[in-house]
Design an enzyme around this catalytic site. Structure first.
Site: not given
Length: 473
Positions: A395-396, A371, A227, A150, A373-374, A340, A147
């Site tokens: 990146h997360g 970030p 995601n 991204c 998660s949700m 990415n 990706d």
């Protein structure tokens, strides 16, 4: 009684690792009327005497691959460096062995200058996700990722926190109205967006890239699968930020995560295939095949990669502009970053290509978004320019369960319960994206205090993702 044949079964017969296993599995998937035992017997016979099967209608491809493999010589491959430089790892105690092994292989490439592994790292293809690799005049398609471009984008609105809670129905309506998700999905006719990126000269780079323009146009402003998300949340600045000109306080914000959709994935697939053809590396390193930036192919990929990055940014811009108009809000600040991608940067006085596959640029003073998660917080950060990390950060949170593991081990009830506990409204998403599938973001942030300063904390409140658990194609 066991009826299936898997890769482990074929390895146990004595077949070499790599593409030959895939060829055997493809033959087995068709079965051609053979029982499991008969297919196993055929595989044994082909392995023992492949020359007898060169013209066989079913097994010829497997036979030819075995013969070619048997005739390979070390000099047929680009040798790896057996005394590579070491790399710096952050949060090493929580990084899986597979990711560490992939990084060790990447450090052996003859073009590698330096490397680093971020605390959210996990195993991927070629370079691990969370891997940072600096190379000398070489670009690795799988070092960038499938990706391409991204990225994260954040808009902070002049809307106080209380307004969100008083108008949740409005926010939900706008989130559904102005976003589109799902692998392969796009817009049609009057619903298509226009953007200057469609006039980019790089679309005329070659017939392959030119043929992607229609797909790019139809998917412009959409978010895809996996995601990727668009979410509203509350962002808190615990003190005034002079550089962003934002006073201390809590604000409503929009956070988006997506990339270059089908166009980027197709470019990645094409140039990875080409790289493997022109850059013959040993089996363990084949997914790290690279292109010389002085070559025509290297320049083609570089331009196509940058086009995909510009396209990914345009998709975010369209979503954020639509939402700004729908809410009638003023944007106090906007921050975005790729994670990415590959950049030309100066390292120890020389120009290198820095691949950040699932890693955030964090040069001194550079803004980024990491970030969780949700249900876990995300962080607006400012880079410290740590040299050992090659000016990078995570990146997360990073996955701690594969998608398959998450689907098997997490129930819908468990997912709904954790969403309720955190007051999060979810639109779409499969169990593969459940919060429990991710590492603890606070643990990840603690491991990179030397890499970034936290400027603000983002708490998700309303999240939209693809509702079919789809991945991009």
């Amino acid at each position: 009684m066991k009826t299936q044949i898997n890769g482990t079964d074929i390895l146990e017969l004595g077949f070499p690792e790599g593409k030959i296993i895939g060829i055997a599995l493809k033959i087995n998937s068709k079965r051609n009327g053979f029982t499991r035992e008969e297919m196993i017997a055929n595989f044994k016979n082909v392995l023992a005497a492949p020359e007898n099967y060169i013209d066989n209608a079913i097994f010829s491809k497997l036979a030819v691959a075995l013969i070619e493999k048997a005739n390979e010589k070390p000099e047929d491959f680009i040798p790896l460096n057996q005394n590579p430089n070491t790399y710096t790892s952050y949060g090493a105690g929580h990084i899986e062995e597979g990711a560490r092994k992939q990084m060790e292989v990447a450090m052996k490439l003859p073009v590698t200058v330096a490397g680093a592994l971020m605390p959210d790292a996990h195993q991927g293809y070629g370079l691990p996700i969370g891997g940072v690799l600096a190379t000398k005049n070489a670009i690795i398609p799988y070092g960038v990722g499938v990706d391409i471009g991204c990225r994260m984008a954040l808009s902070v609105y002049n809307i106080p926190e209380v307004f969100y809670y008083e108008n949740e129905a409005k926010f939900k309506r706008e989130l559904i109205a102005h976003t589109k998700f799902g692998a392969g999905h796009g817009f049609h006719g009057q619903y298509k967006s226009n953007h200057a990126v469609l006039e980019n000269d790089a679309f005329n780079l070659n017939p392959f890239v030119k043929n992607l323009k229609d797909k790019a146009w139809s998917q412009l402003g959409s978010s895809g699968g996996g995601n990727h998300f668009v979410e509203f949340g509350i962002i808190e600045f615990e003190q005034d930020d002079v550089l962003l000109n934002i006073p201390k306080g809590k604000y409503v914000a929009l956070l988006t995560h997506s990339g270059s959709r089908g166009m980027g994935a197709t470019i990645a697939g094409q140039y990875t295939k080409i790289a493997k053809e022109v850059c013959k590396l040993p089996e363990m390193a084949k997914n790290l095949a690279y292109l010389d930036l002085n070559s025509q192919l290297g320049q083609e990929y570089w331009l196509a990669m940058n086009l995909a990055g510009d396209y990914a940014s345009a998709c975010h811009e369209i979503i954020h502009n639509k939402m700004e108009r729908a809410l009638g809000a003023e944007v106090l600040t906007k921050v975005e970053n790729h994670h990415n991608f590959a950049w030309k940067e100066i390292w120890n006085g020389e120009e290198v290509i820095v691949h950040r596959k699932g890693a955030t640029p964090a040069a001194k003073g550079v803004m980024g978004i990491i970030p969780g998660s949700m249900t876990a917080p995300g962080f607006l950060v400012r880079g410290k320019g740590e040299k050992n990390a090659i000016n990078s950060a995570s990146h997360g949170a990073g996955r701690q369960m594969s998608r398959t593991q998450a689907i098997k081990n997490i129930t819908k009830t468990e997912m709904q319960s954790i969403l309720k506990d955190h007051g999060v409204t979810l639109i779409g998403a499969g169990l593969d994206e459940a919060p429990m599938a991710y590492k603890d973001i606070n643990q990840v942030m603690a491991a990179q205090q030397d890499l970034v300063d936290v400027i603000a904390r983002f708490t998700p409140k309303m999240v939209r993702m693809a509702d079919d658990g789809s991945r991009e194609d």
